[in-house]
Design an enzyme around this catalytic site. Sequence first.
Site, PDB file in Angstrom:
ATOM      1  N   SER A  22       0.837  -1.213   0.000  1.00 51.90           N
ATOM      2  CA  SER A  22       0.000   0.000   0.000  1.00 51.90           C
ATOM      3  C   SER A  22       0.864   1.252   0.000  1.00 51.90           C
ATOM      4  O   SER A  22       0.557   2.223  -0.696  1.00 51.90           O
ATOM      5  CB  SER A  22      -0.941   0.001   1.203  1.00 51.90           C
ATOM      6  OG  SER A  22      -1.815  -1.114   1.124  1.00 51.90           O
ATOM      7  N   ASP A  91      -6.135  -1.284  -4.646  1.00 48.05           N
ATOM      8  CA  ASP A  91      -5.450  -1.909  -3.504  1.00 48.05           C
ATOM      9  C   ASP A  91      -6.229  -3.153  -3.075  1.00 48.05           C
ATOM     10  O   ASP A  91      -7.422  -3.285  -3.360  1.00 48.05           O
ATOM     11  CB  ASP A  91      -5.339  -0.918  -2.331  1.00 48.05           C
ATOM     12  CG  ASP A  91      -4.232  -1.317  -1.353  1.00 48.05           C
ATOM     13  OD1 ASP A  91      -3.435  -2.227  -1.680  1.00 48.05           O
ATOM     14  OD2 ASP A  91      -4.151  -0.714  -0.260  1.00 48.05           O
ATOM     15  N   GLU A  92      -5.552  -4.061  -2.418  1.00 42.84           N
ATOM     16  CA  GLU A  92      -6.157  -5.325  -1.938  1.00 42.84           C
ATOM     17  C   GLU A  92      -6.858  -6.056  -3.087  1.00 42.84           C
ATOM     18  O   GLU A  92      -7.957  -6.613  -2.913  1.00 42.84           O
ATOM     19  CB  GLU A  92      -7.140  -5.058  -0.783  1.00 42.84           C
ATOM     20  CG  GLU A  92      -6.533  -4.335   0.410  1.00 42.84           C
ATOM     21  CD  GLU A  92      -5.577  -5.187   1.251  1.00 42.84           C
ATOM     22  OE1 GLU A  92      -5.395  -6.386   0.954  1.00 42.84           O
ATOM     23  OE2 GLU A  92      -5.009  -4.608   2.198  1.00 42.84           O
ATOM     24  N   GLN A  94      -6.413  -8.778  -4.431  1.00 41.05           N
ATOM     25  CA  GLN A  94      -6.619 -10.237  -4.301  1.00 41.05           C
ATOM     26  C   GLN A  94      -8.058 -10.579  -3.951  1.00 41.05           C
ATOM     27  O   GLN A  94      -8.499 -11.699  -4.173  1.00 41.05           O
ATOM     28  CB  GLN A  94      -5.669 -10.824  -3.236  1.00 41.05           C
ATOM     29  CG  GLN A  94      -6.016 -10.533  -1.779  1.00 41.05           C
ATOM     30  CD  GLN A  94      -5.510  -9.181  -1.290  1.00 41.05           C
ATOM     31  OE1 GLN A  94      -4.885  -8.448  -2.034  1.00 41.05           O
ATOM     32  NE2 GLN A  94      -5.762  -8.855  -0.028  1.00 41.05           N
TER      33      GLN A  94
END
Length: 201
Positions: A22, A91-92, A94
Amino acid sequence: MTLPVIPGRIEVITGPMFSGKSEELIRRLKRARIARQRVACYKPDIDLRYHRTSIASHSSQTHEACTVTNVEHLKAELLPQLHEVDVIGIDEAQFFDATIIPLIVELVHLGKRILIAGLDTTFNAEPFGPIPALMAISDEVTKLSAVCMVCGAPAIHTQRLGQSQELVLVGAAGIYEARCRTHFEPFADDQHTEQLELLSI
Ligand code: ADP
Ligand code: MG
């Protein structure tokens, strides 16, 4: 006559928790803004650690972001303002399903620079959601390591501490820590894999 669009770029920033994904995403987004590029940032609403209107690092750096529930929602937020955006941060990533892959391909052919941050592996050391496929189709992969909380060596794994069965315990302090290969202990429990499959991640 319309000029042909010059393709953009796909950049993946990956590694375990606490590796600075991040932070690195925020750094690249801020630099893009300094270059007067127009930036939009998104994150899945599974990560409710911090404010819903920003992404944040463990070192408390932040950047404005829009929280979306899934890829369809991401599309719905992004497409109407696409002509006003040069750089797209996620972001994130996944936690999004595989439908994010064709969306990213579409965006790069529209000339966008897409910055994707996400975990490459689960706490069971298995490939995580769409990240490995996005790494394969990207222009550039930055694989970061964290610091192993047992020995201080570079850490590529995310260790889940304790015996919690819940999948979504995002970022809660004391629940995860970074570990090197020597000190990583995967869960020997098929239930976690099943939970990941149920949630299509
Ligand atoms: P990520 O997005 O990869 O989880 P962040 O960018 O949110 O990582 O946080 C990175 C920051 O976390 C580091 O700069 C450091 O301040 C802090 N940190 C806490 N624990 C660790 C660790 N084990 N290894 C490296 N950094 C850590
Ligand atoms: Mg992060």
